[in-house]
Design a protein around this motif. Structure first.
Motif, mmCIF file in Angstrom:
data_model
loop_
_atom_site.group_PDB
_atom_site.id
_atom_site.type_symbol
_atom_site.label_atom_id
_atom_site.label_comp_id
_atom_site.label_asym_id
_atom_site.label_seq_id
_atom_site.Cartn_x
_atom_site.Cartn_y
_atom_site.Cartn_z
ATOM 1 N N GLY A 134 0.820 -1.209 0.000
ATOM 2 C CA GLY A 134 0.000 0.000 0.000
ATOM 3 C C GLY A 134 0.849 1.252 0.000
ATOM 4 O O GLY A 134 2.067 1.214 0.202
ATOM 5 N N PRO A 135 0.228 2.409 -0.198
ATOM 6 C CA PRO A 135 0.980 3.672 -0.281
ATOM 7 C C PRO A 135 1.720 4.038 0.992
ATOM 8 O O PRO A 135 2.683 4.817 0.954
ATOM 9 C CB PRO A 135 -0.122 4.703 -0.597
ATOM 10 N N SER A 136 1.299 3.493 2.141
ATOM 11 C CA SER A 136 1.956 3.820 3.409
ATOM 12 C C SER A 136 2.919 2.733 3.873
ATOM 13 O O SER A 136 3.433 2.790 4.984
ATOM 14 C CB SER A 136 0.905 4.066 4.499
ATOM 15 N N SER A 137 3.171 1.729 3.021
ATOM 16 C CA SER A 137 4.023 0.612 3.418
ATOM 17 C C SER A 137 5.460 0.841 2.980
ATOM 18 O O SER A 137 5.777 0.775 1.784
ATOM 19 C CB SER A 137 3.504 -0.705 2.814
ATOM 20 N N PHE A 138 6.336 1.101 3.945
ATOM 21 C CA PHE A 138 7.754 1.270 3.623
ATOM 22 C C PHE A 138 8.373 -0.067 3.198
ATOM 23 O O PHE A 138 9.264 -0.095 2.350
ATOM 24 C CB PHE A 138 8.509 1.838 4.830
ATOM 25 N N THR A 139 7.879 -1.181 3.782
ATOM 26 C CA THR A 139 8.403 -2.490 3.405
ATOM 27 C C THR A 139 8.112 -2.786 1.940
ATOM 28 O O THR A 139 8.985 -3.222 1.192
ATOM 29 C CB THR A 139 7.794 -3.587 4.294
ATOM 30 N N GLY A 140 6.864 -2.546 1.525
ATOM 31 C CA GLY A 140 6.507 -2.782 0.137
ATOM 32 C C GLY A 140 7.275 -1.899 -0.819
ATOM 33 O O GLY A 140 7.741 -2.357 -1.877
ATOM 34 N N TRP A 141 7.437 -0.631 -0.457
ATOM 35 C CA TRP A 141 8.202 0.292 -1.309
ATOM 36 C C TRP A 141 9.647 -0.184 -1.435
ATOM 37 O O TRP A 141 10.219 -0.223 -2.535
ATOM 38 C CB TRP A 141 8.182 1.702 -0.731
ATOM 39 N N SER A 142 10.251 -0.550 -0.308
ATOM 40 C CA SER A 142 11.649 -0.988 -0.320
ATOM 41 C C SER A 142 11.823 -2.251 -1.146
ATOM 42 O O SER A 142 12.783 -2.395 -1.910
ATOM 43 C CB SER A 142 12.144 -1.234 1.116
ATOM 44 N N PHE A 143 10.880 -3.187 -1.006
ATOM 45 C CA PHE A 143 10.978 -4.447 -1.737
ATOM 46 C C PHE A 143 10.888 -4.206 -3.234
ATOM 47 O O PHE A 143 11.717 -4.701 -4.013
ATOM 48 C CB PHE A 143 9.876 -5.395 -1.272
ATOM 49 N N LYS A 144 9.910 -3.434 -3.662
ATOM 50 C CA LYS A 144 9.739 -3.193 -5.097
ATOM 51 C C LYS A 144 10.891 -2.366 -5.664
ATOM 52 O O LYS A 144 11.335 -2.604 -6.793
ATOM 53 C CB LYS A 144 8.391 -2.510 -5.346
ATOM 54 N N ALA A 145 11.390 -1.427 -4.871
ATOM 55 C CA ALA A 145 12.511 -0.603 -5.335
ATOM 56 C C ALA A 145 13.801 -1.411 -5.446
ATOM 57 O O ALA A 145 14.731 -1.019 -6.154
ATOM 58 C CB ALA A 145 12.719 0.582 -4.391
ATOM 59 N N MET A 167 16.394 -1.637 -0.516
ATOM 60 C CA MET A 167 16.333 -0.176 -0.574
ATOM 61 C C MET A 167 15.519 0.322 0.615
ATOM 62 O O MET A 167 14.376 -0.052 0.798
ATOM 63 C CB MET A 167 15.669 0.265 -1.877
ATOM 64 N N GLY A 168 16.114 1.143 1.410
ATOM 65 C CA GLY A 168 15.427 1.647 2.600
ATOM 66 C C GLY A 168 16.355 1.608 3.795
ATOM 67 O O GLY A 168 17.311 0.829 3.845
ATOM 68 N N ARG A 169 16.057 2.465 4.773
ATOM 69 C CA ARG A 169 16.945 2.594 5.933
ATOM 70 C C ARG A 169 16.963 1.330 6.778
ATOM 71 O O ARG A 169 18.020 0.847 7.186
ATOM 72 C CB ARG A 169 16.497 3.788 6.778
ATOM 73 N N SER A 170 15.779 0.786 7.089
ATOM 74 C CA SER A 170 15.718 -0.404 7.935
ATOM 75 C C SER A 170 15.757 -1.663 7.083
ATOM 76 O O SER A 170 14.973 -1.817 6.145
ATOM 77 C CB SER A 170 14.440 -0.396 8.772
ATOM 78 N N LYS A 171 16.673 -2.546 7.433
ATOM 79 C CA LYS A 171 16.806 -3.823 6.721
ATOM 80 C C LYS A 171 16.310 -4.985 7.572
ATOM 81 O O LYS A 171 16.568 -6.142 7.269
ATOM 82 C CB LYS A 171 18.264 -4.028 6.311
ATOM 83 N N GLN A 172 15.599 -4.669 8.637
ATOM 84 C CA GLN A 172 15.163 -5.684 9.588
ATOM 85 C C GLN A 172 14.287 -6.743 8.932
ATOM 86 O O GLN A 172 14.460 -7.937 9.199
ATOM 87 C CB GLN A 172 14.401 -5.032 10.741
ATOM 88 N N PHE A 173 13.364 -6.330 8.071
ATOM 89 C CA PHE A 173 12.442 -7.289 7.446
ATOM 90 C C PHE A 173 13.204 -8.346 6.652
ATOM 91 O O PHE A 173 13.034 -9.550 6.866
ATOM 92 C CB PHE A 173 11.465 -6.542 6.531
ATOM 93 N N ILE A 174 14.054 -7.927 5.746
ATOM 94 C CA ILE A 174 14.715 -8.891 4.875
ATOM 95 C C ILE A 174 15.759 -9.713 5.629
ATOM 96 O O ILE A 174 15.941 -10.910 5.358
ATOM 97 C CB ILE A 174 15.333 -8.187 3.633
ATOM 98 N N GLU A 175 16.438 -9.110 6.602
ATOM 99 C CA GLU A 175 17.429 -9.856 7.368
ATOM 100 C C GLU A 175 16.758 -10.938 8.213
ATOM 101 O O GLU A 175 17.289 -12.046 8.351
ATOM 102 C CB GLU A 175 18.244 -8.907 8.249
ATOM 103 N N LYS A 176 15.606 -10.622 8.783
ATOM 104 C CA LYS A 176 14.879 -11.616 9.581
ATOM 105 C C LYS A 176 14.503 -12.826 8.740
ATOM 106 O O LYS A 176 14.671 -13.971 9.174
ATOM 107 C CB LYS A 176 13.625 -10.975 10.169
ATOM 108 N N TRP A 177 14.014 -12.582 7.533
ATOM 109 C CA TRP A 177 13.590 -13.708 6.699
ATOM 110 C C TRP A 177 14.773 -14.419 6.050
ATOM 111 O O TRP A 177 14.682 -15.614 5.746
ATOM 112 C CB TRP A 177 12.562 -13.243 5.671
ATOM 113 N N LYS A 178 15.898 -13.739 5.870
ATOM 114 C CA LYS A 178 17.107 -14.423 5.383
ATOM 115 C C LYS A 178 17.577 -15.482 6.383
ATOM 116 O O LYS A 178 18.173 -16.488 5.997
ATOM 117 C CB LYS A 178 18.238 -13.412 5.146
ATOM 118 N N ARG A 179 17.314 -15.260 7.652
ATOM 119 C CA ARG A 179 17.777 -16.184 8.692
ATOM 120 C C ARG A 179 16.809 -17.341 8.936
ATOM 121 O O ARG A 179 17.080 -18.205 9.776
ATOM 122 C CB ARG A 179 18.011 -15.411 9.999
ATOM 123 N N ALA A 180 15.704 -17.370 8.231
ATOM 124 C CA ALA A 180 14.722 -18.439 8.426
ATOM 125 C C ALA A 180 15.306 -19.789 8.029
ATOM 126 O O ALA A 180 16.183 -19.880 7.163
ATOM 127 C CB ALA A 180 13.464 -18.142 7.620
#
Length: 235
Positions: A134-145, A167-180
């Protein structure tokens, strides 16, 4: 929960006021018929699965992609008595048994690891993580960018991988799932992507560990994803 057994049939509630018994805990279930969400069953005394989360059309659509007997299957750790309800369980009791967890809301790393420890006992485990776009989702924007399929493309086992840079300041989302430790698939705008785990990512990079924010990705079709969970050769 979206499904329960009533009169010998596993189904969603049909009318207001229906009730039945949870086969996992024996507790009373009553029907909930919301105006703006999907019909579901509610435990009168609180859900017996502490990992249960609110579910909507996204969960319903994916669960209905699998046979009815594979949806919402209760599992128990015989050593500890711990109980949880898999969103989808295919090929139960066989060498190809697989649990699919549908993750729409944010989840802590601790809970992600706990679910993997539980469900990977005797099962392959898949995550399907909804990336909110959505337009307010930084995670979605970072992923698509981050999408750059020309970045160091490598073909592994017949699939084309590329190294993305978050792309984006916080990398917490992708790092968390990389460790799965389960197979991680990300869904964004109805497109499905497989996130390479550490061992596979090293094959993509020629043995070089990925830097923080880097991740290896490949595209999958919805049909291939469903076939993999149901087992026609694995992920």
């Amino acid at each position: 929960m979206l499904y329960a057994w009533i009169d010998g049939i596993k189904r969603a509630p049909l009318t207001k006021g229906e009730s039945t018994v949870c086969r996992d805990c024996g507790g009373l279930l009553t029907s909930v018929m919301p105006v703006e969400n999907v019909r579901h069953w509610r435990h009168k005394a609180g859900d017996c699965d502490p990992w249960s989360e609110p579910e909507g059309p996204w969960h319903l659509g994916w669960k209905e992609a699998f046979p009815e007997n594979c949806r919402e299957v209760g599992l128990i750790d015989q050593a500890t008595g711990e109980r949880h309800r898999a969103d989808v369980l295919c090929n139960a009791g066989t060498a190809h048994a697989a649990v699919l967890e549908l993750q729409y809301s944010p989840i802590s790393e601790e809970e992600r690891a706990a679910r993997e420890a539980f469900y990977r006992q005797g099962h392959r485990m898949y995550w399907l993580v909804h990336v909110h776009d959505g337009p307010s989702s930084f995670t979605g924007w970072s992923f698509k960018a981050s999408m750059n399929w020309g970045a160091r493309p490598v073909e592994i086992d017949g699939r084309r991988y590329a190294i993305m840079q978050w792309m984006g300041r916080s990398k917490q989302f992708i790092e968390k799932w990389k460790r799965a430790t389960g197979y991680v698939f990300l869904e964004c705008e109805t497109h499905i992507f497989f996130l390479a785990g550490d061992e596979l990512a090293r094959r993509v990079t020629g043995g070089i560990p990925l830097k923080k924010g880097e991740y290896a990705l490949t595209r999958w079709s919805r049909e291939d994803f469903i076939r993999s969970v149901q087992w026609t050769g694995g992920a």
